[in-house]
Design a protein around this motif. Structure first.
Motif, PDB file in Angstrom:
ATOM      1  N   SER A 184       0.832  -1.193   0.000  1.00 18.39           N
ATOM      2  CA  SER A 184       0.000   0.000   0.000  1.00 18.39           C
ATOM      3  C   SER A 184       0.871   1.250   0.000  1.00 18.39           C
ATOM      4  N   THR A 185       0.420   2.260  -0.729  1.00 20.57           N
ATOM      5  CA  THR A 185       1.141   3.535  -0.699  1.00 20.57           C
ATOM      6  C   THR A 185       0.634   4.422   0.435  1.00 20.57           C
ATOM      7  N   GLU A 186      -0.407   3.938   1.107  1.00 21.72           N
ATOM      8  CA  GLU A 186      -1.012   4.763   2.162  1.00 21.72           C
ATOM      9  C   GLU A 186      -0.666   4.277   3.563  1.00 21.72           C
ATOM     10  N   LYS A 187      -0.352   2.993   3.666  1.00 17.09           N
ATOM     11  CA  LYS A 187      -0.054   2.447   4.995  1.00 17.09           C
ATOM     12  C   LYS A 187       1.320   1.779   4.972  1.00 17.09           C
ATOM     13  N   PRO A 188       2.068   1.899   6.046  1.00 15.78           N
ATOM     14  CA  PRO A 188       3.365   1.201   6.069  1.00 15.78           C
ATOM     15  C   PRO A 188       3.171  -0.303   6.237  1.00 15.78           C
ATOM     16  N   LEU A 189       4.130  -1.062   5.768  1.00 16.76           N
ATOM     17  CA  LEU A 189       4.147  -2.503   5.988  1.00 16.76           C
ATOM     18  C   LEU A 189       4.795  -2.744   7.357  1.00 16.76           C
TER      19      LEU A 189
END
Lengths: 73, 102
Positions: free
Chosen positions: A57-62
């Motif tokens: 996701s580009t919105e949430k970190p892994l």
């Protein structure tokens, strides 16, 4: 003390590996199915790998927890 | 360049020179090129990845590796007209996920 990183990315496989140490080791699963930690026989962390990098996701970190021991720690 | 390995169902699986070189750079894998092919051809277990339904994890247990007795896992991605090895590594246990073989 400086820490040297080696970062490998295979575009076709969409596979990333980050290596902290060139010691012999093995992979151990984490709480995230796409992430594995690489540890030595004493449980020291040698690196980690990530599958399906482009799907992150580009919105949430892994986020995953590496439970091996940090070398020197 | 690639070599074509054969999986447990007789399907061809590409292993590129670049991927193989990276796998064999890990000291514990340095002498296990032959075992990668054996594991793919005769796995003791095959599991479907929970992370990617097109990825299968082929396992075979080896005694006395450089890091002790471990499972060798060969990770393969299957797409409609192709199949290729993503990576191969030693691990202490099989990942969770649906076992599709045997």
């Amino acid at each position: 003390m400086a820490l040297t990183l080696k970062i490998w990315y295979d575009k076709e496989a969409d596979f990333l590996e980050v290596i902290f140490s060139d010691k012999a080791g093995y992979m151990r699963e984490t709480d995230h199915d796409g992430i594995m930690e690489r540890i030595d026989e004493e449980g020291n962390i040698l690196g980690f790998s990530v599958m399906q990098v482009s799907h992150l996701s580009t919105e949430k970190p892994l986020i995953a927890e590496l439970v091996g021991k940090v070398q020197g720690g | 360049m690639s070599q074509i390995l054969t999986d447990y169902q007789g399907r061809g699986v590409r292993l590129t020179d670049e991927r193989l070189a990276h796998i064999l750079l890990h000291p514990e894998m340095a002498n296990m090129e032959k075992e990668i092919a054996i594991t793919l051809r005769n796995p003791q277990a095959v599991r479907k990845s929970r992370n990617d339904e097109n990825v299968c994890l082929n396992y075979r247990y080896y005694l006395g590796t450089q890091v002790g007795d471990k499972w060798l896992c060969v990770v393969v991605k299957y797409i409609e007209t192709d199949a290729f090895v993503i990576t191969a590594y030693l691990t202490d246990k099989q990942k969770k996920g649906e076992q599709i073989w045997p």
